[in-house]
Design a protein around this motif. Structure first.
Motif, PDB file in Angstrom:
ATOM      1  N   SER A  53      36.979 -21.541  -1.870  1.00 32.29           N
ATOM      2  CA  SER A  53      36.386 -21.995  -0.613  1.00 32.29           C
ATOM      3  C   SER A  53      35.939 -20.776   0.166  1.00 32.29           C
ATOM      4  O   SER A  53      36.758 -19.923   0.478  1.00 32.29           O
ATOM      5  CB  SER A  53      37.385 -22.801   0.205  1.00 32.29           C
ATOM      6  OG  SER A  53      36.785 -23.228   1.408  1.00 32.29           O
ATOM      7  N   PRO A  54      34.663 -20.658   0.468  1.00 30.65           N
ATOM      8  CA  PRO A  54      33.603 -21.580   0.078  1.00 30.65           C
ATOM      9  C   PRO A  54      33.303 -21.473  -1.409  1.00 30.65           C
ATOM     10  O   PRO A  54      33.661 -20.498  -2.059  1.00 30.65           O
ATOM     11  CB  PRO A  54      32.416 -21.125   0.916  1.00 30.65           C
ATOM     12  CG  PRO A  54      32.675 -19.694   1.219  1.00 30.65           C
ATOM     13  CD  PRO A  54      34.161 -19.537   1.281  1.00 30.65           C
ATOM     14  N   GLN A  55      32.636 -22.483  -1.935  1.00 28.84           N
ATOM     15  CA  GLN A  55      32.281 -22.520  -3.345  1.00 28.84           C
ATOM     16  C   GLN A  55      31.268 -21.424  -3.666  1.00 28.84           C
ATOM     17  O   GLN A  55      30.387 -21.121  -2.861  1.00 28.84           O
ATOM     18  CB  GLN A  55      31.660 -23.878  -3.691  1.00 28.84           C
ATOM     19  CG  GLN A  55      32.650 -25.016  -3.643  1.00 28.84           C
ATOM     20  CD  GLN A  55      33.440 -25.099  -4.927  1.00 28.84           C
ATOM     21  OE1 GLN A  55      32.956 -25.644  -5.908  1.00 28.84           O
ATOM     22  NE2 GLN A  55      34.637 -24.561  -4.941  1.00 28.84           N
ATOM     23  N   HIS A  57      28.017 -19.986  -5.468  1.00 24.54           N
ATOM     24  CA  HIS A  57      26.741 -20.560  -5.886  1.00 24.54           C
ATOM     25  C   HIS A  57      26.293 -19.801  -7.132  1.00 24.54           C
ATOM     26  O   HIS A  57      25.806 -18.671  -7.045  1.00 24.54           O
ATOM     27  CB  HIS A  57      25.709 -20.443  -4.768  1.00 24.54           C
ATOM     28  CG  HIS A  57      24.379 -20.977  -5.149  1.00 24.54           C
ATOM     29  ND1 HIS A  57      24.140 -22.328  -5.310  1.00 24.54           N
ATOM     30  CD2 HIS A  57      23.215 -20.358  -5.424  1.00 24.54           C
ATOM     31  CE1 HIS A  57      22.888 -22.501  -5.666  1.00 24.54           C
ATOM     32  NE2 HIS A  57      22.301 -21.330  -5.740  1.00 24.54           N
ATOM     33  N   LYS A  67      35.433 -24.138  -9.654  1.00 30.10           N
ATOM     34  CA  LYS A  67      34.373 -24.897  -8.989  1.00 30.10           C
ATOM     35  C   LYS A  67      34.720 -26.383  -8.971  1.00 30.10           C
ATOM     36  O   LYS A  67      35.224 -26.928  -9.937  1.00 30.10           O
ATOM     37  CB  LYS A  67      33.038 -24.690  -9.694  1.00 30.10           C
ATOM     38  CG  LYS A  67      31.883 -25.355  -8.983  1.00 30.10           C
ATOM     39  CD  LYS A  67      30.580 -24.703  -9.364  1.00 30.10           C
ATOM     40  CE  LYS A  67      29.384 -25.373  -8.725  1.00 30.10           C
ATOM     41  NZ  LYS A  67      29.315 -25.251  -7.289  1.00 30.10           N
ATOM     42  N   ASP A  71      31.315 -33.072  -4.500  1.00 33.40           N
ATOM     43  CA  ASP A  71      31.691 -32.883  -3.108  1.00 33.40           C
ATOM     44  C   ASP A  71      32.786 -33.893  -2.783  1.00 33.40           C
ATOM     45  O   ASP A  71      32.511 -35.081  -2.586  1.00 33.40           O
ATOM     46  CB  ASP A  71      30.475 -33.077  -2.205  1.00 33.40           C
ATOM     47  CG  ASP A  71      30.791 -32.885  -0.737  1.00 33.40           C
ATOM     48  OD1 ASP A  71      31.977 -32.696  -0.375  1.00 33.40           O
ATOM     49  OD2 ASP A  71      29.847 -32.933   0.071  1.00 33.40           O
ATOM     50  N   GLU A 106      40.587 -18.172  -1.567  1.00 31.32           N
ATOM     51  CA  GLU A 106      39.469 -17.508  -0.893  1.00 31.32           C
ATOM     52  C   GLU A 106      38.454 -17.012  -1.922  1.00 31.32           C
ATOM     53  O   GLU A 106      38.818 -16.631  -3.026  1.00 31.32           O
ATOM     54  CB  GLU A 106      39.970 -16.316  -0.087  1.00 31.32           C
ATOM     55  CG  GLU A 106      40.759 -16.700   1.133  1.00 31.32           C
ATOM     56  CD  GLU A 106      41.175 -15.478   1.923  1.00 31.32           C
ATOM     57  OE1 GLU A 106      40.398 -14.506   1.983  1.00 31.32           O
ATOM     58  OE2 GLU A 106      42.279 -15.509   2.471  1.00 31.32           O
ATOM     59  N   THR A 107      37.207 -16.997  -1.536  1.00 32.64           N
ATOM     60  CA  THR A 107      36.131 -16.532  -2.405  1.00 32.64           C
ATOM     61  C   THR A 107      35.958 -15.030  -2.220  1.00 32.64           C
ATOM     62  O   THR A 107      34.999 -14.572  -1.617  1.00 32.64           O
ATOM     63  CB  THR A 107      34.823 -17.272  -2.072  1.00 32.64           C
ATOM     64  OG1 THR A 107      35.105 -18.650  -2.030  1.00 32.64           O
ATOM     65  CG2 THR A 107      33.766 -17.025  -3.116  1.00 32.64           C
ATOM     66  N   ARG A 115      29.583 -15.384  -0.171  1.00 39.63           N
ATOM     67  CA  ARG A 115      29.448 -16.564   0.684  1.00 39.63           C
ATOM     68  C   ARG A 115      28.087 -17.191   0.434  1.00 39.63           C
ATOM     69  O   ARG A 115      27.061 -16.505   0.580  1.00 39.63           O
ATOM     70  CB  ARG A 115      29.568 -16.188   2.145  1.00 39.63           C
ATOM     71  CG  ARG A 115      30.962 -15.712   2.471  1.00 39.63           C
ATOM     72  CD  ARG A 115      31.127 -15.538   3.941  1.00 39.63           C
ATOM     73  NE  ARG A 115      32.451 -14.975   4.113  1.00 39.63           N
ATOM     74  CZ  ARG A 115      33.060 -14.917   5.245  1.00 39.63           C
ATOM     75  NH1 ARG A 115      32.477 -15.345   6.331  1.00 39.63           N
ATOM     76  NH2 ARG A 115      34.260 -14.406   5.341  1.00 39.63           N
ATOM     77  N   ASN A 116      28.115 -18.418   0.060  1.00 39.78           N
ATOM     78  CA  ASN A 116      26.872 -19.170  -0.184  1.00 39.78           C
ATOM     79  C   ASN A 116      25.931 -18.432  -1.131  1.00 39.78           C
ATOM     80  O   ASN A 116      24.730 -18.423  -0.943  1.00 39.78           O
ATOM     81  CB  ASN A 116      26.165 -19.470   1.143  1.00 39.78           C
ATOM     82  CG  ASN A 116      27.026 -20.322   2.037  1.00 39.78           C
ATOM     83  OD1 ASN A 116      27.735 -21.190   1.565  1.00 39.78           O
ATOM     84  ND2 ASN A 116      26.991 -20.047   3.320  1.00 39.78           N
TER      85      ASN A 116
END
Length: 120
Positions: A53-55, A57, A67, A71, A106-107, A115-116
């Motif tokens: 989190s966040p996933q 990409h 992953k 959703d 955590e990512t 992030r993203n």
């Protein structure tokens, strides 16, 4: 699920919607059922027992460790069917529930935080 009919069947469970033709396939599982047999179907909503989190990409891959397959907050349907049926099947569904807990991590990798889909 229980096969209440007189012929062998495969019963399948789908979780969530299918926005691109693949997510639904990954968010499903099935069981083989002989006549009058009952089994539990379990559908995992992530590829591993934890998720970032966040996933992340990542383009071009679907089966990525850490992953989510869908959703989770947007799940608004669960469906069941007889898989590859060539004749009518009869089955019942009992005790549908969500079980387990997904660990959220955590990512962060080394000196980069993702992030993203972009490095920061």
């Amino acid at each position: 699920m229980s096969n209440v009919g007189d012929i062998y069947m495969q019963a399948e469970m789908f979780v969530g919607k299918d926005p691109d033709g693949f997510v639904r396939w990954y968010c499903s599982d099935y069981v083989d059922l002989n006549p009058r047999e009952s089994k539990t179907i379990t559908v995992d909503l992530a590829w591993t027992p934890w998720a970032f989190s966040p996933q992340l990409h990542i383009v071009g891959m679907r089966g990525i460790p850490e992953k989510l397959k869908t959703d989770i907050d947007a799940i608004d349907e669960i469906s069941f069917c007889s898989r590859y049926a060539i004749t009518n099947n009869q089955f019942t569904i009992d005790n549908v529930s969500a079980v387990g807990k997904l660990e959220v991590r955590e990512t962060t990798y080394g000196m980069y935080e993702y992030r993203n889909g972009s490095e920061e």
